[in-house]
Design an enzyme around this catalytic site. Structure first.
Site, mmCIF file in Angstrom:
data_model
loop_
_atom_site.group_PDB
_atom_site.id
_atom_site.type_symbol
_atom_site.label_atom_id
_atom_site.label_comp_id
_atom_site.label_asym_id
_atom_site.label_seq_id
_atom_site.Cartn_x
_atom_site.Cartn_y
_atom_site.Cartn_z
ATOM 1 N N TYR A 107 0.821 -1.212 0.000
ATOM 2 C CA TYR A 107 0.000 0.000 0.000
ATOM 3 C C TYR A 107 0.857 1.265 0.000
ATOM 4 C CZ TYR A 107 -4.824 -1.563 0.710
ATOM 5 O OH TYR A 107 -6.083 -2.068 0.547
ATOM 6 N N LYS A 124 2.384 -15.368 2.767
ATOM 7 C CA LYS A 124 2.576 -16.051 1.485
ATOM 8 C C LYS A 124 4.064 -16.369 1.402
ATOM 9 C CE LYS A 124 1.001 -17.584 -2.476
ATOM 10 N NZ LYS A 124 0.027 -18.690 -2.589
ATOM 11 N N ASP A 162 -3.926 -17.959 0.571
ATOM 12 C CA ASP A 162 -4.940 -18.635 -0.251
ATOM 13 C C ASP A 162 -5.696 -19.667 0.569
ATOM 14 O OD1 ASP A 162 -2.533 -20.036 -0.107
ATOM 15 O OD2 ASP A 162 -2.601 -20.757 -2.180
ATOM 16 N N ASP A 222 -6.775 -6.486 3.891
ATOM 17 C CA ASP A 222 -7.859 -5.795 3.185
ATOM 18 C C ASP A 222 -8.835 -6.824 2.621
ATOM 19 O OD1 ASP A 222 -9.252 -3.639 1.907
ATOM 20 O OD2 ASP A 222 -8.273 -4.200 0.027
ATOM 21 N N ASP A 275 -12.736 -8.211 4.349
ATOM 22 C CA ASP A 275 -14.017 -8.133 3.632
ATOM 23 C C ASP A 275 -14.680 -9.505 3.592
ATOM 24 O OD1 ASP A 275 -13.894 -5.413 3.044
ATOM 25 O OD2 ASP A 275 -14.500 -5.708 0.959
HETATM 26 C C1 IPM Z 1 -10.554 -0.539 3.653
HETATM 27 C C2 IPM Z 1 -10.721 0.078 2.309
HETATM 28 C C3 IPM Z 1 -9.501 0.957 2.029
HETATM 29 C C4 IPM Z 1 -8.307 0.043 1.978
HETATM 30 C C5 IPM Z 1 -9.599 1.827 0.782
HETATM 31 C C6 IPM Z 1 -10.843 2.698 0.796
HETATM 32 C C7 IPM Z 1 -8.378 2.680 0.609
HETATM 33 O O1 IPM Z 1 -10.910 -0.896 1.351
HETATM 34 O O2 IPM Z 1 -10.467 0.214 4.650
HETATM 35 O O3 IPM Z 1 -10.494 -1.771 3.740
HETATM 36 O O4 IPM Z 1 -7.987 -0.534 0.922
HETATM 37 O O5 IPM Z 1 -7.649 -0.103 3.000
HETATM 38 MG MG MG Z 2 -11.091 -2.866 2.116
#
Ligand code: IPM
Ligand code: MG
Length: 357
Positions: free
Chosen positions: A135, A190, A223, A247, A251
């Protein structure tokens, strides 16, 4: 105690407004200061993270953040896009430790896409490193490819990197969190392919051996972790990983619970200063319609009270109030199911405020 309130874009304003009502109902004498961030700040000040907003955030003890982003900014140059505000806050405040709990609320078991028995009672904590990795790694950019089969062709590149102190400090955070929960850490890497993540694995192993022999540590390739999260999610307790993998996995984990509208998050630095935001995004498709679920933001305010403001008992009160409201059958559309009562953003806020009393 000073709190910077940054509602941002999309549903951000609506959900933060409800969290503010809940905070104000606690009867604490916190000082609140509001500022634009993201697309809203681009509109008002020409930049997603204006100097004034950054200054406020730096001075505050905690930041209550809504969400940023809207499709209409997709064509702006990267530096001016709403997402840069959140990255800029993380980097400038050194918010390296991101806590993303994925909890399945008993009442919402049916809302998950997984079988109820797989997720009933689910309680995972993802600890994501937030200021390093690909990042922020330099160099990055576009250039003419210097070598290889496509030498001379246009290419883009980013740099994945982690230093020893960066890995050590997030490992400490994860092990200490595990001691207060299920006492187990899964470090996701990884190492079979990437030098950066072989190093990650080595350093986490060293920190464990030196300080946390009482905590169970396992290592898992990313993975496989993605697969295990849908196969047997309850086997996880604390998951610690880098910025990029975190990240993606966070999710995935949040969606397992069937209630992404319920999940708070905290991003802390080493001074306990923190940014608190819902795990979901700005949802521009439902913005302004009064149907967004404010509970993730309300629960983020609870995390803020616990981690940055030293008010654990007030955090407990808010969490208990949210549970009461769910038990009473009120649901915003995202978590609604047959037999429950559909309500909007404000009515959900009303109900939490009432439950507090
Ligand atoms: C998160 C989001 C952010 C990230 C974006 C909006 C920059 O997806 O907080 O997970 O990738 O960290
Ligand atoms: Mg995110």
């Amino acid at each position: 105690m000073k709190i910077a309130v940054l509602p941002g874009d999309g549903i951000g304003k609506e959900i933060v407004a409800q969290a503010m009502r809940v905070l104000q109902a606690l009867g604490e004498s916190f000082e609140y200061e509001w500022a634009d961030v993201g697309g809203a700040a681009y509109e008002s000040a020409g930049h997603p993270l204006p100097e004034a907003t950054l200054k406020l955030a730096k001075e505050a003890d905690a930041i209550l953040f809504g969400a940023v982003g809207d499709w209409k900014y997709d064509t702006l140059e990267r530096a001016l896009r709403p997402e840069q505000a959140i990255l800029g806050l993380r980097k400038n405040l050194g918010l390296f430790a991101n806590f993303r709990p994925a909890i399945c609320y008993e009442e919402l078991v049916g809302a998950s896409s997984l079988k109820p028995e797989l997720i009933a009672g689910l309680d995972i904590l993802i600890v994501r490193e937030l200021t390093g990795d690909i990042y922020f790694g330099q160099p990055r950019g576009r250039r003419s490819s210097p070598d290889g089969a496509f030498a001379g062709a246009e290419e883009a590149f980013d740099t994945m990197r982690y230093s020893r102190p960066e890995i050590e400090r997030i490992a400490h955070v994860a092990f200490q969190a595990a001691r207060k929960r299920g006492n187990k850490v899964t470090s996701v890497d990884k190492a079979n392919v990437l030098e950066t993540f072989q190093f990650w694995k080595d350093v986490v192993t060293e920190v464990h051996a030196a300080h946390y022999a009482d905590v169970t540590l396992e290592h898992m390739y990313v993975d496989n972790a993605a697969m295990q999260l849908v196969k047997a999610p309850k086997k996880f307790d604390v998951v610690v990983t880098g910025n990029m993998f975190g990240d993606i996995l966070s999710d995935e984990a949040s969606m397992l619970t069937g209630s992404i509208g319920m999940l708070p998050s905290a991003s802390l630095n080493d001074r306990k200063q923190g940014l608190y935001e819902p795990s979901h995004g700005s949802a521009p498709d439902i913005a302004g319609k009064g149907v967004a679920n404010p509970l993730a933001t309300i629960l983020s305010a609870a995390m803020m009270l616990r981690f940055s403001l030293d008010r654990a008992e007030q955090a407990d009160r808010i969490e208990a109030a949210v549970k009461m409201v769910l038990a009473s059958g009120l649901r915003t559309p995202d978590i609604w199911s047959e037999g429950t009562t559909k309500v909007g953003t404000e009515a959900m806020g009303d109900a939490v405020v009432a439950a507090l009393a």
